[in-house]
Design a protein around this motif. Structure first.
Motif, PDB file in Angstrom:
ATOM      1  N   GLU A 107      34.971   6.164  10.823  1.00  0.00           N
ATOM      2  CA  GLU A 107      33.888   5.175  10.831  1.00  0.00           C
ATOM      3  C   GLU A 107      33.856   4.392  12.136  1.00  0.00           C
ATOM      4  O   GLU A 107      34.906   4.072  12.706  1.00  0.00           O
ATOM      5  CB  GLU A 107      34.048   4.220   9.651  1.00  0.00           C
ATOM      6  CG  GLU A 107      33.904   4.924   8.300  1.00  0.00           C
ATOM      7  CD  GLU A 107      34.122   4.010   7.120  1.00  0.00           C
ATOM      8  OE1 GLU A 107      33.890   4.471   5.979  1.00  0.00           O
ATOM      9  OE2 GLU A 107      34.529   2.837   7.321  1.00  0.00           O
ATOM     10  N   VAL A 108      32.640   4.091  12.578  1.00  0.00           N
ATOM     11  CA  VAL A 108      32.395   3.287  13.773  1.00  0.00           C
ATOM     12  C   VAL A 108      31.529   2.105  13.352  1.00  0.00           C
ATOM     13  O   VAL A 108      30.545   2.277  12.625  1.00  0.00           O
ATOM     14  CB  VAL A 108      31.675   4.112  14.859  1.00  0.00           C
ATOM     15  CG1 VAL A 108      31.367   3.256  16.073  1.00  0.00           C
ATOM     16  CG2 VAL A 108      32.506   5.326  15.242  1.00  0.00           C
ATOM     17  N   ILE A 154      34.484  -3.287   8.179  1.00  0.00           N
ATOM     18  CA  ILE A 154      35.742  -2.776   8.736  1.00  0.00           C
ATOM     19  C   ILE A 154      36.644  -2.303   7.606  1.00  0.00           C
ATOM     20  O   ILE A 154      37.010  -3.075   6.717  1.00  0.00           O
ATOM     21  CB  ILE A 154      36.443  -3.862   9.580  1.00  0.00           C
ATOM     22  CG1 ILE A 154      35.543  -4.284  10.750  1.00  0.00           C
ATOM     23  CG2 ILE A 154      37.787  -3.362  10.100  1.00  0.00           C
ATOM     24  CD1 ILE A 154      36.072  -5.452  11.563  1.00  0.00           C
ATOM     25  N   THR A 155      37.000  -1.020   7.645  1.00  0.00           N
ATOM     26  CA  THR A 155      37.816  -0.422   6.591  1.00  0.00           C
ATOM     27  C   THR A 155      38.988   0.339   7.215  1.00  0.00           C
ATOM     28  O   THR A 155      39.127   0.414   8.444  1.00  0.00           O
ATOM     29  CB  THR A 155      36.991   0.558   5.736  1.00  0.00           C
ATOM     30  OG1 THR A 155      36.781   1.777   6.473  1.00  0.00           O
ATOM     31  CG2 THR A 155      35.635  -0.044   5.352  1.00  0.00           C
ATOM     32  N   GLU A 156      39.786   0.942   6.377  1.00  0.00           N
ATOM     33  CA  GLU A 156      40.926   1.734   6.844  1.00  0.00           C
ATOM     34  C   GLU A 156      40.477   2.952   7.646  1.00  0.00           C
ATOM     35  O   GLU A 156      41.268   3.546   8.379  1.00  0.00           O
ATOM     36  CB  GLU A 156      41.784   2.179   5.653  1.00  0.00           C
ATOM     37  CG  GLU A 156      42.472   1.043   4.909  1.00  0.00           C
ATOM     38  CD  GLU A 156      43.522   0.344   5.761  1.00  0.00           C
ATOM     39  OE1 GLU A 156      44.136   0.996   6.620  1.00  0.00           O
ATOM     40  OE2 GLU A 156      43.712  -0.884   5.570  1.00  0.00           O
ATOM     41  N   ALA A 183      39.820  -5.692  13.169  1.00  0.00           N
ATOM     42  CA  ALA A 183      39.801  -4.298  13.618  1.00  0.00           C
ATOM     43  C   ALA A 183      41.205  -3.795  13.935  1.00  0.00           C
ATOM     44  O   ALA A 183      41.607  -2.691  13.533  1.00  0.00           O
ATOM     45  CB  ALA A 183      38.905  -4.163  14.840  1.00  0.00           C
ATOM     46  N   HIS A 184      41.966  -4.601  14.649  1.00  0.00           N
ATOM     47  CA  HIS A 184      43.313  -4.193  15.033  1.00  0.00           C
ATOM     48  C   HIS A 184      44.226  -4.050  13.818  1.00  0.00           C
ATOM     49  O   HIS A 184      45.169  -3.237  13.826  1.00  0.00           O
ATOM     50  CB  HIS A 184      43.900  -5.197  16.026  1.00  0.00           C
ATOM     51  CG  HIS A 184      43.219  -5.173  17.355  1.00  0.00           C
ATOM     52  ND1 HIS A 184      43.136  -6.269  18.190  1.00  0.00           N
ATOM     53  CD2 HIS A 184      42.560  -4.175  18.014  1.00  0.00           C
ATOM     54  CE1 HIS A 184      42.478  -5.953  19.279  1.00  0.00           C
ATOM     55  NE2 HIS A 184      42.117  -4.686  19.206  1.00  0.00           N
ATOM     56  N   ALA A 185      43.943  -4.815  12.765  1.00  0.00           N
ATOM     57  CA  ALA A 185      44.759  -4.738  11.550  1.00  0.00           C
ATOM     58  C   ALA A 185      44.683  -3.369  10.887  1.00  0.00           C
ATOM     59  O   ALA A 185      45.600  -2.970  10.169  1.00  0.00           O
ATOM     60  CB  ALA A 185      44.330  -5.822  10.563  1.00  0.00           C
ATOM     61  N   VAL A 186      43.586  -2.641  11.136  1.00  0.00           N
ATOM     62  CA  VAL A 186      43.461  -1.289  10.571  1.00  0.00           C
ATOM     63  C   VAL A 186      43.618  -0.215  11.649  1.00  0.00           C
ATOM     64  O   VAL A 186      43.307   0.953  11.422  1.00  0.00           O
ATOM     65  CB  VAL A 186      42.105  -1.124   9.838  1.00  0.00           C
ATOM     66  CG1 VAL A 186      42.015  -2.090   8.672  1.00  0.00           C
ATOM     67  CG2 VAL A 186      40.926  -1.306  10.794  1.00  0.00           C
ATOM     68  N   GLY A 187      44.081  -0.621  12.842  1.00  0.00           N
ATOM     69  CA  GLY A 187      44.340   0.336  13.910  1.00  0.00           C
ATOM     70  C   GLY A 187      43.135   0.759  14.712  1.00  0.00           C
ATOM     71  O   GLY A 187      43.189   1.763  15.435  1.00  0.00           O
ATOM     72  N   ALA A 188      42.039  -0.005  14.621  1.00  0.00           N
ATOM     73  CA  ALA A 188      40.816   0.337  15.359  1.00  0.00           C
ATOM     74  C   ALA A 188      40.807  -0.314  16.737  1.00  0.00           C
ATOM     75  O   ALA A 188      41.456  -1.339  16.960  1.00  0.00           O
ATOM     76  CB  ALA A 188      39.584  -0.100  14.574  1.00  0.00           C
TER      77      ALA A 188
END
Length: 402
Positions: A107-108, A154-156, A183-188
């Protein structure tokens, strides 16, 4: 310190025409030193970069000084500064570089508040690999980002979040750091459009939480070009298509062909000009830039307030759409029952330039659901003075009364 507006304006030959320029969000006027830097670089010995001759060294110095200047302006590392023809071109390029690692189901996230140059490249890149696009919405009544929409978007599965640091249409400054943390919390990764923001704020890409940050020097007194900054180690992880003999060094691997040394020199001169607005004891350019940004911001907000007060006095004849608590000195207005394009033409006849349109903020303009097909954008710049502001308000008073 108070900005010496008369002294500042003396550096801009374009202002001698008497035009009151409120078109800064589309590109500012240029001080003499910037034009001189471009001309000097073009007319002194110049050739492909190297160290063997004076002409080669001049080219090498222009590139090095450009990277150092942009690093100081944005709080970045010189090896993380990428030159581009425009922020749009850079965003298209990096959307393709990053999409190489995306897969169907990824996802973007993009924002309705953004200029289309920070939406369409990501939407198209996602479509090319079968990734899903999710949207961050904003409230058209407050022109603020909807926090619930951020949480839902914002998802996993999120790989990248693209967000503006300030809307070029409305001036709204969304909570970029909060969005980046999510975003950073899910590695994005987080790609920030700083084109409008950089002209009106002291930029610190680390504090913003931006993995990539793009801006355009022609929005802050420089020549037409684009700049992208990122951590050099992050740039090292990206492999763009390039010519076989081209260097693989960072940031050069992202810059195709021979660089325009004269444009880079002009952008450096613009940064030096900004750093000198609030002269002080500091010797390092970054500290002087931060001090100047503070002085300019105070001046621009005073000009915005002066114009807003004048617009309020016009009552229901004018609708102000820029309402966010935290925003730049940029005002979007319409005229109920009247054409904003007619207002623009009325102002032009009085040597005042405040364009009407949607300004490539296609999604944002559509979200506002305006009855007009265009809106008048009033943009304050460092060289805007009281006379400019008063002329604008007086002319709009005359327009709504006509």
């Amino acid at each position: 310190m108070t900005l010496d507006i008369a002294a500042l304006r003396a550096h801009f030959p374009a202002l001698l025409t008497g035009t009151a320029h409120f078109d800064g969000p589309g590109g500012t006027q240029t001080p003499t030193v910037v034009g001189a830097a471009i001309a000097d670089t073009l007319t002194r010995p110049l050739s492909i970069r190297g160290s063997g001759t004076r002409s080669e060294t001049n080219a090498e110095v222009a590139v090095g000084e450009f990277r150092a200047a942009m690093a100081d302006l944005l709080g970045a590392h010189p090896r993380g500064v990428v030159y581009g023809r425009s922020a749009t071109q850079l965003t298209y390029d990096f959307s393709r570089h990053l999409a190489r690692t995306w897969r169907p189901g990824d996802e973007v996230v993009v924002s309705r508040l953004d200029h289309d140059s920070n939406i369409r490249p990501w939407v198209q890149a996602a479509a090319s690999v079968g990734a899903t696009v999710r949207w961050i919405e904003f409230d058209p009544d407050t022109t603020e980002i909807d926090d619930a929409s951020v949480a839902a978007a914002i998802t996993e599965r999120t790989k990248l979040v693209a967000i503006t640091a300030a809307s070029n249409l409305l001036g709204t400054k969304p909570p970029v750091r909060r969005i980046a943390d999510a975003a950073h919390a899910v590695g994005a990764l987080v790609y920030v459009d700083g084109v409008h923001y950089t002209a009106h704020a002291a930029v610190d890409v680390t504090a913003l939480g931006a993995d990539f940050f793009a801006c355009s020097p022609y929005k802050f007194l420089g020549p037409h070009c684009g700049v992208l900054v990122a951590d050099p180690e992050l740039l090292e992880s990206l492999q763009p298509d390039k010519l076989l003999p081209s260097t693989n060094e960072v940031p050069e691997r992202f810059e195709f062909g021979t660089l325009p040394y004269e444009i880079m020199a002009g952008a450096t001169a613009a940064v030096d000009f900004l750093a000198a607005i609030a002269p002080g004891a500091a010797t390092d350019r970054r500290t002087r830039l931060l001090a100047s940004a503070h002085v300019v911001e105070e001046h621009e907000l005073a000009m915005r307030s002066r114009i807003e007060t004048g617009l309020t006095d016009l009552g229901n004849a004018v609708t102000l759409h820029s309402k966010a608590q935290d925003r730049t000195p940029t005002l979007l207005v319409t005229f109920p029952g009247r054409s904003s394009t007619d207002a623009y033409r009325f102002l032009v006849d009085r040597n005042i330039l405040a364009p009407a349109g949607s300004f490539y903020a296609y999604e944002a303009f559509r979200r506002l659901e305006l009855e007009d097909t265009a809106a008048l954008r009033i943009g304050v710049a460092p060289y805007t003075d009281d006379d400019d502001a008063d002329r604008l308000v007086d002319a709009l008073r005359e327009f709504v009364a006509s």
